[in-house]
Design an enzyme around this catalytic site. Sequence first.
Site, PDB file in Angstrom:
ATOM      1  N   TYR A   1      -8.665  43.531 -48.460  1.00  0.00           N
ATOM      2  CA  TYR A   1      -9.630  42.459 -48.762  1.00  0.00           C
ATOM      3  C   TYR A   1      -9.612  41.397 -47.657  1.00  0.00           C
ATOM      4  O   TYR A   1     -10.681  40.953 -47.192  1.00  0.00           O
ATOM      5  CB  TYR A   1      -9.268  41.850 -50.118  1.00  0.00           C
ATOM      6  CG  TYR A   1     -10.234  40.842 -50.662  1.00  0.00           C
ATOM      7  CD1 TYR A   1     -11.384  41.241 -51.354  1.00  0.00           C
ATOM      8  CD2 TYR A   1      -9.990  39.474 -50.541  1.00  0.00           C
ATOM      9  CE1 TYR A   1     -12.266  40.305 -51.885  1.00  0.00           C
ATOM     10  CE2 TYR A   1     -10.859  38.530 -51.071  1.00  0.00           C
ATOM     11  CZ  TYR A   1     -11.994  38.955 -51.751  1.00  0.00           C
ATOM     12  OH  TYR A   1     -12.859  38.026 -52.278  1.00  0.00           O
TER      13      TYR A   1
ATOM     14  N   ARG B   1     -24.136  39.030 -61.391  1.00  0.00           N
ATOM     15  CA  ARG B   1     -22.940  38.517 -62.086  1.00  0.00           C
ATOM     16  C   ARG B   1     -22.239  37.515 -61.182  1.00  0.00           C
ATOM     17  O   ARG B   1     -22.425  37.525 -59.965  1.00  0.00           O
ATOM     18  CB  ARG B   1     -21.941  39.648 -62.363  1.00  0.00           C
ATOM     19  CG  ARG B   1     -22.349  40.562 -63.471  1.00  0.00           C
ATOM     20  CD  ARG B   1     -21.156  41.361 -63.998  1.00  0.00           C
ATOM     21  NE  ARG B   1     -20.654  42.358 -63.078  1.00  0.00           N
ATOM     22  CZ  ARG B   1     -19.382  42.413 -62.647  1.00  0.00           C
ATOM     23  NH1 ARG B   1     -18.498  41.508 -63.041  1.00  0.00           N
ATOM     24  NH2 ARG B   1     -18.998  43.353 -61.808  1.00  0.00           N
ATOM     25  N   GLY B   2     -21.405  36.666 -61.777  1.00  0.00           N
ATOM     26  CA  GLY B   2     -20.491  35.808 -61.034  1.00  0.00           C
ATOM     27  C   GLY B   2     -21.177  34.881 -60.050  1.00  0.00           C
ATOM     28  O   GLY B   2     -22.212  34.280 -60.326  1.00  0.00           O
ATOM     29  N   ILE B   3     -20.586  34.778 -58.859  1.00  0.00           N
ATOM     30  CA  ILE B   3     -21.121  33.885 -57.823  1.00  0.00           C
ATOM     31  C   ILE B   3     -22.543  34.299 -57.453  1.00  0.00           C
ATOM     32  O   ILE B   3     -23.428  33.461 -57.302  1.00  0.00           O
ATOM     33  CB  ILE B   3     -20.196  33.907 -56.579  1.00  0.00           C
ATOM     34  CG1 ILE B   3     -18.849  33.251 -56.907  1.00  0.00           C
ATOM     35  CG2 ILE B   3     -20.869  33.208 -55.395  1.00  0.00           C
ATOM     36  CD1 ILE B   3     -17.782  33.395 -55.823  1.00  0.00           C
TER      37      ILE B   3
ATOM     38  N   GLY C   1      -0.736  41.315 -50.936  1.00  0.00           N
ATOM     39  CA  GLY C   1      -1.354  42.379 -51.749  1.00  0.00           C
ATOM     40  C   GLY C   1      -2.814  42.634 -51.417  1.00  0.00           C
ATOM     41  O   GLY C   1      -3.481  43.397 -52.114  1.00  0.00           O
TER      42      GLY C   1
ATOM     43  N   ILE D   1     -15.679  43.594 -53.935  1.00  0.00           N
ATOM     44  CA  ILE D   1     -14.694  44.085 -54.915  1.00  0.00           C
ATOM     45  C   ILE D   1     -13.291  43.798 -54.385  1.00  0.00           C
ATOM     46  O   ILE D   1     -13.115  43.501 -53.194  1.00  0.00           O
ATOM     47  CB  ILE D   1     -14.815  45.611 -55.156  1.00  0.00           C
ATOM     48  CG1 ILE D   1     -14.693  46.386 -53.828  1.00  0.00           C
ATOM     49  CG2 ILE D   1     -16.123  45.951 -55.862  1.00  0.00           C
ATOM     50  CD1 ILE D   1     -14.492  47.892 -54.005  1.00  0.00           C
ATOM     51  N   THR D   2     -12.327  43.914 -55.274  1.00  0.00           N
ATOM     52  CA  THR D   2     -10.930  43.923 -54.848  1.00  0.00           C
ATOM     53  C   THR D   2     -10.307  45.246 -55.290  1.00  0.00           C
ATOM     54  O   THR D   2     -10.766  45.861 -56.271  1.00  0.00           O
ATOM     55  CB  THR D   2     -10.115  42.770 -55.496  1.00  0.00           C
ATOM     56  OG1 THR D   2     -10.321  42.822 -56.913  1.00  0.00           O
ATOM     57  CG2 THR D   2     -10.548  41.420 -54.971  1.00  0.00           C
TER      58      THR D   2
ATOM     59  N   GLY E   1     -12.961  29.482 -52.366  1.00  0.00           N
ATOM     60  CA  GLY E   1     -11.612  29.635 -52.912  1.00  0.00           C
ATOM     61  C   GLY E   1     -11.747  30.284 -54.276  1.00  0.00           C
ATOM     62  O   GLY E   1     -12.803  30.818 -54.627  1.00  0.00           O
ATOM     63  N   TYR E   2     -10.666  30.204 -55.045  1.00  0.00           N
ATOM     64  CA  TYR E   2     -10.654  30.894 -56.352  1.00  0.00           C
ATOM     65  C   TYR E   2     -11.700  30.283 -57.282  1.00  0.00           C
ATOM     66  O   TYR E   2     -11.700  29.083 -57.545  1.00  0.00           O
ATOM     67  CB  TYR E   2      -9.262  30.825 -56.965  1.00  0.00           C
ATOM     68  CG  TYR E   2      -8.305  31.729 -56.220  1.00  0.00           C
ATOM     69  CD1 TYR E   2      -8.140  33.054 -56.601  1.00  0.00           C
ATOM     70  CD2 TYR E   2      -7.608  31.270 -55.100  1.00  0.00           C
ATOM     71  CE1 TYR E   2      -7.298  33.902 -55.899  1.00  0.00           C
ATOM     72  CE2 TYR E   2      -6.763  32.110 -54.392  1.00  0.00           C
ATOM     73  CZ  TYR E   2      -6.607  33.430 -54.797  1.00  0.00           C
ATOM     74  OH  TYR E   2      -5.772  34.264 -54.092  1.00  0.00           O
TER      75      TYR E   2
HETATM   76  P1  NDP Z   1     -17.960  39.752 -59.585  1.00  0.00           P
HETATM   77  O1  NDP Z   1     -16.995  40.874 -59.738  1.00  0.00           O
HETATM   78  O2  NDP Z   1     -18.091  38.756 -60.687  1.00  0.00           O
HETATM   79  O3  NDP Z   1     -19.449  40.346 -59.273  1.00  0.00           O
HETATM   80  C1  NDP Z   1     -19.582  41.251 -58.221  1.00  0.00           C
HETATM   81  C2  NDP Z   1     -21.038  41.631 -58.037  1.00  0.00           C
HETATM   82  O4  NDP Z   1     -21.114  42.536 -56.920  1.00  0.00           O
HETATM   83  C3  NDP Z   1     -21.628  42.388 -59.222  1.00  0.00           C
HETATM   84  O5  NDP Z   1     -23.000  42.102 -59.349  1.00  0.00           O
HETATM   85  C4  NDP Z   1     -21.419  43.850 -58.817  1.00  0.00           C
HETATM   86  O6  NDP Z   1     -22.318  44.776 -59.448  1.00  0.00           O
HETATM   87  C5  NDP Z   1     -21.721  43.758 -57.334  1.00  0.00           C
HETATM   88  N1  NDP Z   1     -21.158  44.890 -56.605  1.00  0.00           N
HETATM   89  C6  NDP Z   1     -19.879  45.298 -56.554  1.00  0.00           C
HETATM   90  N2  NDP Z   1     -19.757  46.410 -55.790  1.00  0.00           N
HETATM   91  C7  NDP Z   1     -21.013  46.708 -55.358  1.00  0.00           C
HETATM   92  C8  NDP Z   1     -21.557  47.749 -54.570  1.00  0.00           C
HETATM   93  N3  NDP Z   1     -20.798  48.712 -54.031  1.00  0.00           N
HETATM   94  N4  NDP Z   1     -22.896  47.752 -54.351  1.00  0.00           N
HETATM   95  C9  NDP Z   1     -23.694  46.781 -54.865  1.00  0.00           C
HETATM   96  N5  NDP Z   1     -23.233  45.773 -55.606  1.00  0.00           N
HETATM   97  C10 NDP Z   1     -21.903  45.741 -55.871  1.00  0.00           C
HETATM   98  O7  NDP Z   1     -17.567  39.047 -58.200  1.00  0.00           O
HETATM   99  P2  NDP Z   1     -17.517  37.489 -57.813  1.00  0.00           P
HETATM  100  O8  NDP Z   1     -18.757  36.829 -58.257  1.00  0.00           O
HETATM  101  O9  NDP Z   1     -16.219  36.941 -58.209  1.00  0.00           O
HETATM  102  O10 NDP Z   1     -17.492  37.591 -56.220  1.00  0.00           O
HETATM  103  C11 NDP Z   1     -18.680  37.572 -55.461  1.00  0.00           C
HETATM  104  C12 NDP Z   1     -18.311  37.525 -53.996  1.00  0.00           C
HETATM  105  O11 NDP Z   1     -17.526  36.364 -53.741  1.00  0.00           O
HETATM  106  C13 NDP Z   1     -17.458  38.712 -53.546  1.00  0.00           C
HETATM  107  O12 NDP Z   1     -17.811  39.080 -52.230  1.00  0.00           O
HETATM  108  C14 NDP Z   1     -16.061  38.156 -53.572  1.00  0.00           C
HETATM  109  O13 NDP Z   1     -15.202  38.835 -52.704  1.00  0.00           O
HETATM  110  C15 NDP Z   1     -16.310  36.729 -53.125  1.00  0.00           C
HETATM  111  N6  NDP Z   1     -15.276  35.788 -53.512  1.00  0.00           N
HETATM  112  C16 NDP Z   1     -14.972  35.596 -54.833  1.00  0.00           C
HETATM  113  C17 NDP Z   1     -14.006  34.694 -55.170  1.00  0.00           C
HETATM  114  C18 NDP Z   1     -13.626  34.434 -56.594  1.00  0.00           C
HETATM  115  O14 NDP Z   1     -12.635  33.720 -56.804  1.00  0.00           O
HETATM  116  N7  NDP Z   1     -14.343  34.926 -57.574  1.00  0.00           N
HETATM  117  C19 NDP Z   1     -13.271  33.925 -54.152  1.00  0.00           C
HETATM  118  C20 NDP Z   1     -13.704  34.203 -52.808  1.00  0.00           C
HETATM  119  C21 NDP Z   1     -14.669  35.101 -52.509  1.00  0.00           C
HETATM  120  P3  NDP Z   1     -21.977  45.351 -60.926  1.00  0.00           P
HETATM  121  O15 NDP Z   1     -22.288  44.226 -61.867  1.00  0.00           O
HETATM  122  O16 NDP Z   1     -22.874  46.519 -61.063  1.00  0.00           O
HETATM  123  O17 NDP Z   1     -20.531  45.708 -60.924  1.00  0.00           O
END
Ligand code: NDP
Length: 247
Positions: A154, A18-20, A150, A92-93, A185-186
């Site tokens: 993190y 998911r995500g990044i 907050g 996570i946050t 960043g965000y």
């Molecule tokens: P998302 O919440 O969109 O996705 C998080 C991913 O990490 C998911 O695949 C999730 O799995 C997995 N995950 C979470 N906890 C665990 C765990 N305990 N073990 C294994 N996998 C886990 O996050 P983002 O894409 O937004 O963020 C990705 C990274 O980038 C993070 O480290 C975040 O801190 C960092 N970041 C993000 C920013 C943003 O603005 N979005 C900015 C700066 C940094 P599942 O799908 O099963 O939940």
Amino acid sequence: MMMQDKNQRVALVTGGTRGIGEAVSRALLQAGMTVIATYHSNDHAAQAFARTSGITGVYKWDVGDFDACAKGVKTVEEHHGPIDILVNNAGITADATLHKMQQEQWSAVIHTNLNSCFNMCRNVIEGMRDRRYGRIVNISSINGQKGQFGQTNYAAAKAGILGFTKALALETAHCGVKVHAVAPGYTETDMVSAVPEKVRAQIIEQIPVGRLGHPDEIARAVRFLASEDAGFVTGATFSLNGGQYMA
Ligand code: NDP
């Protein structure tokens, strides 16, 4: 020993569904790598990712759990060959000001965001050193660089990643293993969608380019750092934040 074409390096992306992380998985696949993506609990998203990306190496374990990482890495390497590239992206946050933060919120964020880097790196580093090749990219955050209201948990975890990255880069530079941090960043992902609309607008006001980042923009930087082209880079922190913080 399994022989590999160097263009078919094996890359593992934690939180790669998911995500990044998803954008990184797809970018590394496009670059010709064998990609393994892990996740924690969202089976639905992981199945959709496997279906649409064509990446079948999708595994589920908690990156905050050392034994689960050891077992997971062993299984992945048995099925796909040695891991050449590791992207520690899962995060996570659990926000609260410190005077209201519960111990569980602190521990969950430190385990998932920082201990995970030890848990995963410790299980791949000996192999990378032995093979004289490796790329590790740790996903930090702008909030680990500048702090954020907050987010003592993190910010501490993400700042910890920067120190961890530099120390490991020093230890492994001479054996072909390069270690980097990327500080987004965000960025438009579920993590940021969870922020209330009003706060989101306030965040965008603070970003000089006037918008959130896109996961693909972060992924392209990771793809470069994970590539053969980045052989003279190690211990770097690559900030991608639309000008919000210039470290
Ligand atoms: P998302 O919440 O969109 O996705 C998080 C991913 O990490 C998911 O695949 C999730 O799995 C997995 N995950 C979470 N906890 C665990 C765990 N305990 N073990 C294994 N996998 C886990 O996050 P983002 O894409 O937004 O963020 C990705 C990274 O980038 C993070 O480290 C975040 O801190 C960092 N970041 C993000 C920013 C943003 O603005 N979005 C900015 C700066 C940094 P599942 O799908 O099963 O939940």
